[in-house]
Every structure is written in C-alpha cells, then in structure tokens.
Write a protein that holds these residues in place. Sequence first.
Motif, PDB file in Angstrom:
ATOM      1  N   ARG A  15      49.360   8.453 -34.919  1.00  0.00           N
ATOM      2  CA  ARG A  15      49.013   7.876 -36.215  1.00  0.00           C
ATOM      3  C   ARG A  15      47.765   7.041 -36.025  1.00  0.00           C
ATOM      4  O   ARG A  15      47.714   6.190 -35.136  1.00  0.00           O
ATOM      5  N   LEU A  16      46.779   7.277 -36.868  1.00  0.00           N
ATOM      6  CA  LEU A  16      45.510   6.572 -36.796  1.00  0.00           C
ATOM      7  C   LEU A  16      45.240   5.861 -38.106  1.00  0.00           C
ATOM      8  O   LEU A  16      45.583   6.368 -39.169  1.00  0.00           O
ATOM      9  N   ARG A  17      44.582   4.727 -38.046  1.00  0.00           N
ATOM     10  CA  ARG A  17      44.118   4.062 -39.257  1.00  0.00           C
ATOM     11  C   ARG A  17      42.657   4.438 -39.413  1.00  0.00           C
ATOM     12  O   ARG A  17      41.864   4.295 -38.486  1.00  0.00           O
ATOM     13  N   ALA A  18      42.318   4.943 -40.589  1.00  0.00           N
ATOM     14  CA  ALA A  18      40.947   5.381 -40.843  1.00  0.00           C
ATOM     15  C   ALA A  18      40.631   5.235 -42.321  1.00  0.00           C
ATOM     16  O   ALA A  18      41.529   5.055 -43.149  1.00  0.00           O
ATOM     17  N   ASN A  19      39.360   5.316 -42.639  1.00  0.00           N
ATOM     18  CA  ASN A  19      38.907   5.191 -44.025  1.00  0.00           C
ATOM     19  C   ASN A  19      38.425   6.523 -44.572  1.00  0.00           C
ATOM     20  O   ASN A  19      37.918   7.370 -43.825  1.00  0.00           O
ATOM     21  N   ARG A  20      38.586   6.664 -45.871  1.00  0.00           N
ATOM     22  CA  ARG A  20      38.091   7.853 -46.562  1.00  0.00           C
ATOM     23  C   ARG A  20      36.616   8.042 -46.226  1.00  0.00           C
ATOM     24  O   ARG A  20      35.843   7.093 -46.201  1.00  0.00           O
ATOM     25  N   GLY A  21      36.242   9.277 -45.904  1.00  0.00           N
ATOM     26  CA  GLY A  21      34.856   9.601 -45.605  1.00  0.00           C
ATOM     27  C   GLY A  21      34.506   9.529 -44.132  1.00  0.00           C
ATOM     28  O   GLY A  21      33.470  10.053 -43.728  1.00  0.00           O
ATOM     29  N   GLN A  22      35.355   8.879 -43.323  1.00  0.00           N
ATOM     30  CA  GLN A  22      35.100   8.868 -41.880  1.00  0.00           C
ATOM     31  C   GLN A  22      35.299  10.267 -41.321  1.00  0.00           C
ATOM     32  O   GLN A  22      36.056  11.071 -41.861  1.00  0.00           O
ATOM     33  N   LYS A  23      34.631  10.534 -40.203  1.00  0.00           N
ATOM     34  CA  LYS A  23      34.781  11.824 -39.543  1.00  0.00           C
ATOM     35  C   LYS A  23      35.729  11.677 -38.363  1.00  0.00           C
ATOM     36  O   LYS A  23      35.663  10.706 -37.622  1.00  0.00           O
ATOM     37  N   LEU A  24      36.632  12.646 -38.218  1.00  0.00           N
ATOM     38  CA  LEU A  24      37.591  12.679 -37.128  1.00  0.00           C
ATOM     39  C   LEU A  24      37.304  13.910 -36.287  1.00  0.00           C
ATOM     40  O   LEU A  24      37.311  15.033 -36.796  1.00  0.00           O
ATOM     41  N   PHE A  25      37.049  13.699 -34.997  1.00  0.00           N
ATOM     42  CA  PHE A  25      36.829  14.800 -34.058  1.00  0.00           C
ATOM     43  C   PHE A  25      38.094  14.969 -33.231  1.00  0.00           C
ATOM     44  O   PHE A  25      38.619  14.008 -32.681  1.00  0.00           O
TER      45      PHE A  25
END
Length: 71
Positions: A15-25
């Motif tokens: 589970r990761l915390r991230a924001n809309r529009g960020q890129k995940l590799f």
Amino acid sequence: HLSGTIKGRQYFDYRLRANRGQKLFVELSVSRTTGDSSAYFNILPPGSKDVAIYNSSTNGNTTTVTLPGSG
C-alpha cells in the motif's frame, strides 16, 4: 523504493500513499535461475473493489502509470 522476493505461491500487497497525477513505476524481475514466468502484479487505485488499472499478466512486467486519484 520498495522491493521484495516471493517464492512459490506467495503474494504480497503493498500500500502506497500517492497523489493524483503522480507517476508510479513498477518492474517485476523474474528469477533467471528458475525461469518461472508465472509471477505478475496488479495496480489498484484507492477504494478499488479489486479492479486493477494495470494488470501485468496481460500488459507486461514493467510499466509507468499516471495515478488517477489520491490515496
């Protein structure tokens, strides 16, 4: 940066915390010693009911996705 190892029928949920529009590799490396190519990953957005926005079993074991929502 997250990493781990799985063997046999194991699985892990990250589970990761991230924001809309960020890129995940994400890159899944398969063992060269066993040659087992039956390991895959899914990327699910926040609040998903097991509906993936990326499925590596059909789309490949390396991807960069732009996240559709924060969470």
